[in-house]
Design a protein around this motif. Structure first.
Motif, PDB file in Angstrom:
ATOM      1  N   TYR A  73      17.170  23.686 -20.253  1.00  0.00           N
ATOM      2  CA  TYR A  73      18.089  22.940 -19.380  1.00  0.00           C
ATOM      3  C   TYR A  73      17.387  22.498 -18.093  1.00  0.00           C
ATOM      4  CZ  TYR A  73      22.164  22.283 -16.332  1.00  0.00           C
ATOM      5  OH  TYR A  73      23.083  21.781 -15.448  1.00  0.00           O
ATOM      6  N   SER A  74      16.689  23.401 -17.425  1.00  0.00           N
ATOM      7  CA  SER A  74      16.017  23.076 -16.165  1.00  0.00           C
ATOM      8  C   SER A  74      14.878  22.085 -16.376  1.00  0.00           C
ATOM      9  CB  SER A  74      15.473  24.349 -15.505  1.00  0.00           C
ATOM     10  OG  SER A  74      16.525  25.198 -15.113  1.00  0.00           O
ATOM     11  N   HIS A  75      14.146  22.235 -17.467  1.00  0.00           N
ATOM     12  CA  HIS A  75      13.048  21.308 -17.747  1.00  0.00           C
ATOM     13  C   HIS A  75      13.589  19.909 -18.061  1.00  0.00           C
ATOM     14  CE1 HIS A  75       9.627  23.944 -17.482  1.00  0.00           C
ATOM     15  NE2 HIS A  75      10.207  24.831 -18.255  1.00  0.00           N
ATOM     16  N   THR A  76      14.752  19.837 -18.710  1.00  0.00           N
ATOM     17  CA  THR A  76      15.373  18.541 -18.973  1.00  0.00           C
ATOM     18  C   THR A  76      15.795  17.876 -17.670  1.00  0.00           C
ATOM     19  OG1 THR A  76      16.184  19.313 -21.124  1.00  0.00           O
ATOM     20  CG2 THR A  76      17.225  17.350 -20.200  1.00  0.00           C
ATOM     21  N   LEU A  77      16.381  18.650 -16.758  1.00  0.00           N
ATOM     22  CA  LEU A  77      16.761  18.115 -15.451  1.00  0.00           C
ATOM     23  C   LEU A  77      15.541  17.633 -14.679  1.00  0.00           C
ATOM     24  CD1 LEU A  77      19.515  20.557 -14.084  1.00  0.00           C
ATOM     25  CD2 LEU A  77      19.800  18.239 -14.951  1.00  0.00           C
ATOM     26  N   THR A 103       0.821  -1.214   0.000  1.00  0.00           N
ATOM     27  CA  THR A 103       0.000   0.000   0.000  1.00  0.00           C
ATOM     28  C   THR A 103       0.851   1.258   0.000  1.00  0.00           C
ATOM     29  OG1 THR A 103      -1.729  -1.185   1.220  1.00  0.00           O
ATOM     30  CG2 THR A 103      -1.844   1.213   1.218  1.00  0.00           C
ATOM     31  N   GLN A 104       1.953   1.231   0.733  1.00  0.00           N
ATOM     32  CA  GLN A 104       2.831   2.400   0.802  1.00  0.00           C
ATOM     33  C   GLN A 104       3.382   2.760  -0.570  1.00  0.00           C
ATOM     34  OE1 GLN A 104       6.386   1.830   3.109  1.00  0.00           O
ATOM     35  NE2 GLN A 104       6.834   4.012   3.238  1.00  0.00           N
ATOM     36  N   LYS A 105       3.832   1.752  -1.322  1.00  0.00           N
ATOM     37  CA  LYS A 105       4.378   2.010  -2.657  1.00  0.00           C
ATOM     38  C   LYS A 105       3.280   2.467  -3.619  1.00  0.00           C
ATOM     39  CE  LYS A 105       8.583   0.649  -1.647  1.00  0.00           C
ATOM     40  NZ  LYS A 105       8.360   0.107  -0.299  1.00  0.00           N
ATOM     41  N   LEU A 106       2.078   1.937  -3.445  1.00  0.00           N
ATOM     42  CA  LEU A 106       0.961   2.367  -4.286  1.00  0.00           C
ATOM     43  C   LEU A 106       0.650   3.839  -4.051  1.00  0.00           C
ATOM     44  CD1 LEU A 106      -1.337   1.748  -6.251  1.00  0.00           C
ATOM     45  CD2 LEU A 106      -2.693   0.935  -4.315  1.00  0.00           C
ATOM     46  N   ILE A 107       0.681   4.259  -2.799  1.00  0.00           N
ATOM     47  CA  ILE A 107       0.445   5.674  -2.471  1.00  0.00           C
ATOM     48  C   ILE A 107       1.546   6.545  -3.063  1.00  0.00           C
ATOM     49  CG2 ILE A 107       0.338   7.345  -0.579  1.00  0.00           C
ATOM     50  CD1 ILE A 107      -0.979   5.155   1.112  1.00  0.00           C
ATOM     51  N   MET A 108       2.785   6.080  -2.961  1.00  0.00           N
ATOM     52  CA  MET A 108       3.907   6.839  -3.520  1.00  0.00           C
ATOM     53  C   MET A 108       3.768   6.997  -5.029  1.00  0.00           C
ATOM     54  SD  MET A 108       7.185   5.359  -1.390  1.00  0.00           S
ATOM     55  CE  MET A 108       8.329   6.360  -2.342  1.00  0.00           C
ATOM     56  N   LEU A 109       3.364   5.923  -5.703  1.00  0.00           N
ATOM     57  CA  LEU A 109       3.146   5.998  -7.144  1.00  0.00           C
ATOM     58  C   LEU A 109       2.077   7.045  -7.484  1.00  0.00           C
ATOM     59  CD1 LEU A 109       3.212   2.258  -8.289  1.00  0.00           C
ATOM     60  CD2 LEU A 109       4.596   4.104  -9.253  1.00  0.00           C
ATOM     61  N   SER A 110       0.992   7.032  -6.729  1.00  0.00           N
ATOM     62  CA  SER A 110      -0.107   7.971  -6.965  1.00  0.00           C
ATOM     63  C   SER A 110       0.345   9.410  -6.758  1.00  0.00           C
ATOM     64  CB  SER A 110      -1.275   7.649  -6.030  1.00  0.00           C
ATOM     65  OG  SER A 110      -1.728   6.323  -6.203  1.00  0.00           O
ATOM     66  N   VAL A 111       1.126   9.628  -5.711  1.00  0.00           N
ATOM     67  CA  VAL A 111       1.599  10.981  -5.400  1.00  0.00           C
ATOM     68  C   VAL A 111       2.554  11.485  -6.477  1.00  0.00           C
ATOM     69  CG1 VAL A 111       2.986  12.349  -3.790  1.00  0.00           C
ATOM     70  CG2 VAL A 111       1.270  10.766  -2.916  1.00  0.00           C
ATOM     71  N   VAL A 112       3.497  10.639  -6.872  1.00  0.00           N
ATOM     72  CA  VAL A 112       4.458  11.042  -7.905  1.00  0.00           C
ATOM     73  C   VAL A 112       3.755  11.319  -9.227  1.00  0.00           C
ATOM     74  CG1 VAL A 112       6.440  10.287  -9.275  1.00  0.00           C
ATOM     75  CG2 VAL A 112       6.377   9.835  -6.826  1.00  0.00           C
ATOM     76  N   LEU A 113       2.793  10.482  -9.582  1.00  0.00           N
ATOM     77  CA  LEU A 113       2.040  10.688 -10.816  1.00  0.00           C
ATOM     78  C   LEU A 113       1.270  12.003 -10.760  1.00  0.00           C
ATOM     79  CD1 LEU A 113       1.184   9.612 -13.567  1.00  0.00           C
ATOM     80  CD2 LEU A 113      -0.629   8.311 -12.448  1.00  0.00           C
ATOM     81  N   ALA A 114       0.678  12.308  -9.614  1.00  0.00           N
ATOM     82  CA  ALA A 114      -0.065  13.560  -9.456  1.00  0.00           C
ATOM     83  C   ALA A 114       0.869  14.767  -9.562  1.00  0.00           C
ATOM     84  CB  ALA A 114      -0.789  13.567  -8.113  1.00  0.00           C
ATOM     85  N   ILE A 115       2.041  14.671  -8.955  1.00  0.00           N
ATOM     86  CA  ILE A 115       3.010  15.768  -9.020  1.00  0.00           C
ATOM     87  C   ILE A 115       3.496  15.967 -10.454  1.00  0.00           C
ATOM     88  CG2 ILE A 115       5.309  16.530  -8.291  1.00  0.00           C
ATOM     89  CD1 ILE A 115       4.812  15.094  -5.640  1.00  0.00           C
ATOM     90  N   PHE A 116       3.759  14.867 -11.154  1.00  0.00           N
ATOM     91  CA  PHE A 116       4.227  14.967 -12.538  1.00  0.00           C
ATOM     92  C   PHE A 116       3.150  15.583 -13.433  1.00  0.00           C
ATOM     93  CE2 PHE A 116       5.247  12.803 -16.709  1.00  0.00           C
ATOM     94  CZ  PHE A 116       6.359  13.585 -16.979  1.00  0.00           C
ATOM     95  N   ALA A 117       1.897  15.172 -13.231  1.00  0.00           N
ATOM     96  CA  ALA A 117       0.790  15.744 -14.013  1.00  0.00           C
ATOM     97  C   ALA A 117       0.647  17.237 -13.733  1.00  0.00           C
ATOM     98  CB  ALA A 117      -0.509  15.012 -13.687  1.00  0.00           C
ATOM     99  N   THR A 118       0.816  17.629 -12.475  1.00  0.00           N
ATOM    100  CA  THR A 118       0.740  19.046 -12.102  1.00  0.00           C
ATOM    101  C   THR A 118       1.866  19.833 -12.762  1.00  0.00           C
ATOM    102  OG1 THR A 118      -0.249  18.460  -9.971  1.00  0.00           O
ATOM    103  CG2 THR A 118       0.714  20.661 -10.170  1.00  0.00           C
ATOM    104  N   TYR A 119       3.052  19.252 -12.751  1.00  0.00           N
ATOM    105  CA  TYR A 119       4.204  19.907 -13.400  1.00  0.00           C
ATOM    106  C   TYR A 119       3.940  20.110 -14.897  1.00  0.00           C
ATOM    107  CZ  TYR A 119       8.694  19.977 -15.843  1.00  0.00           C
ATOM    108  OH  TYR A 119       9.716  20.276 -16.707  1.00  0.00           O
ATOM    109  N   LEU A 120       3.430  19.067 -15.568  1.00  0.00           N
ATOM    110  CA  LEU A 120       3.157  19.177 -17.001  1.00  0.00           C
ATOM    111  C   LEU A 120       2.107  20.245 -17.292  1.00  0.00           C
ATOM    112  CD1 LEU A 120       3.051  15.405 -18.030  1.00  0.00           C
ATOM    113  CD2 LEU A 120       4.918  17.031 -18.408  1.00  0.00           C
ATOM    114  N   ALA A 179       1.383  22.893 -15.338  1.00  0.00           N
ATOM    115  CA  ALA A 179       1.878  24.217 -14.958  1.00  0.00           C
ATOM    116  C   ALA A 179       2.827  24.789 -16.015  1.00  0.00           C
ATOM    117  CB  ALA A 179       2.578  24.136 -13.604  1.00  0.00           C
ATOM    118  N   PHE A 180       3.590  23.924 -16.670  1.00  0.00           N
ATOM    119  CA  PHE A 180       4.582  24.386 -17.645  1.00  0.00           C
ATOM    120  C   PHE A 180       4.260  23.904 -19.053  1.00  0.00           C
ATOM    121  CE2 PHE A 180       6.779  24.256 -13.556  1.00  0.00           C
ATOM    122  CZ  PHE A 180       7.337  25.528 -13.509  1.00  0.00           C
ATOM    123  N   LYS A 181       2.971  23.760 -19.325  1.00  0.00           N
ATOM    124  CA  LYS A 181       2.546  23.207 -20.607  1.00  0.00           C
ATOM    125  C   LYS A 181       3.085  24.010 -21.800  1.00  0.00           C
ATOM    126  CE  LYS A 181      -1.571  21.720 -23.160  1.00  0.00           C
ATOM    127  NZ  LYS A 181      -1.117  22.283 -24.446  1.00  0.00           N
TER     128      LYS A 181
END
Length: 266
Positions: free
Chosen positions: A166-170, A124-141, A143-145
């Motif tokens: 350069y920063s977006h690649t990093l 369950t912990q890893k599933l939550i981490m996956l969900s959080v990272v996916l949400a953060i990545f979607a938010t990043y995309l 915000a900087f679309k």
């Protein structure tokens, strides 16, 4: 409940990996993404030897390597040579760590999870981490679309317009390192490339716009995860191998569809 967590984790992992793989292809850093994947495998293998969670050790080495490579590579010549050299280096480190580990480590199921993947590897912990990272990545995309779309359209023109390519690649490399480390337990380190590249390759064959390609890539990756999970469970096979077989089959079908469309419209 365990199977539900596993299949949800497989779907979330496939979406996260395929989306970062899509942007890696559009940013023209696919080879570098493979290097980061091997760094994650090396870190996970070292974690097994040190008796720490391989997800976190893999994540640390993958993200660190991704950021360092993103900083160093633009400033040197022979980028491809260095990337391929590190690709081999991280593979060697992973194998050495496994070889030097004691028989207790070699006999554990943790090793097989890291190398080949397992349908019961995610809690369950890893599933939550996956969900959080996916949400953060979607938010990043989101915000900087505008900036990301400009980079995809023309990298050099985006730089000329003042976009911090350069920063977006990093940032993309860092997200990729985290995503790969989280997905290792499901797909296995040697087959993570299946989700990084195959769904993206399929989408490029059958979708004609960037927006559709991203959607198709994530959809096909999810289908690969679901059917790979079913094949793994029914035939008692490693889930990483099963996902790879399904993803490869989808790629071949996509190639046939692309060829049929070209002949039909001619």
């Amino acid at each position: 409940m365990i199977f539900l967590e596993s299949i949800l984790s497989a779907i979330l992992s496939s979406i996260l990996i395929s989306s970062t793989g899509y942007y890696a292809e559009k940013f023209r850093i696919t080879t570098l993404s493979f290097c980061v994947a091997h760094a994650a495998l090396a870190g996970a293998s070292i974690g097994l030897v040190l008796r720490v969670d391989p997800t976190y050790s893999g994540m640390i080495l993958a993200v660190t390597s991704a950021i360092l490579l993103g900083i160093v590579l633009p400033r040197i010549h022979l980028k491809e040579v260095l990337t391929l050299s590190l690709f081999s280096f991280f593979s060697a480190v992973a194998l050495i760590a496994i070889y030097l580990s004691n028989t207790t480590v070699l006999a554990t199921t943790s090793l097989s999870m890291v190398l080949w993947g397992s349908i019961l590897a995610v809690d369950t912990q890893k599933l939550i981490m996956l969900s959080v990272v996916l949400a953060i990545f979607a938010t990043y995309l989101k915000a900087f679309k505008t900036q990301i779309d400009s980079i995809i359209f023309d990298r050099e023109l985006a730089e000329a317009e003042g976009i911090d390519v350069y920063s977006h690649t990093l940032a993309l490399l860092a997200f990729m390192g985290v995503a790969i480390a989280l997905a290792l337990r499901i797909t296995g380190g040697f087959l993570i490339f299946a989700l990084l590249y195959l769904p993206v390759a399929s989408s490029l064959l059958i979708a004609d716009t960037a927006k559709r390609q991203l959607f198709v890539s994530m959809t096909l990756a999810s289908l690969s995860a679901v059917f790979g999970f079913i094949v793994s469970y029914v035939f008692d096979l490693p889930i990483g191998s099963s996902i790879t077989i399904v993803a490869t089959t989808i790629l071949l079908i996509s190639a046939l569809i692309s060829r049929w469309k070209s002949v039909f419209y001619e």
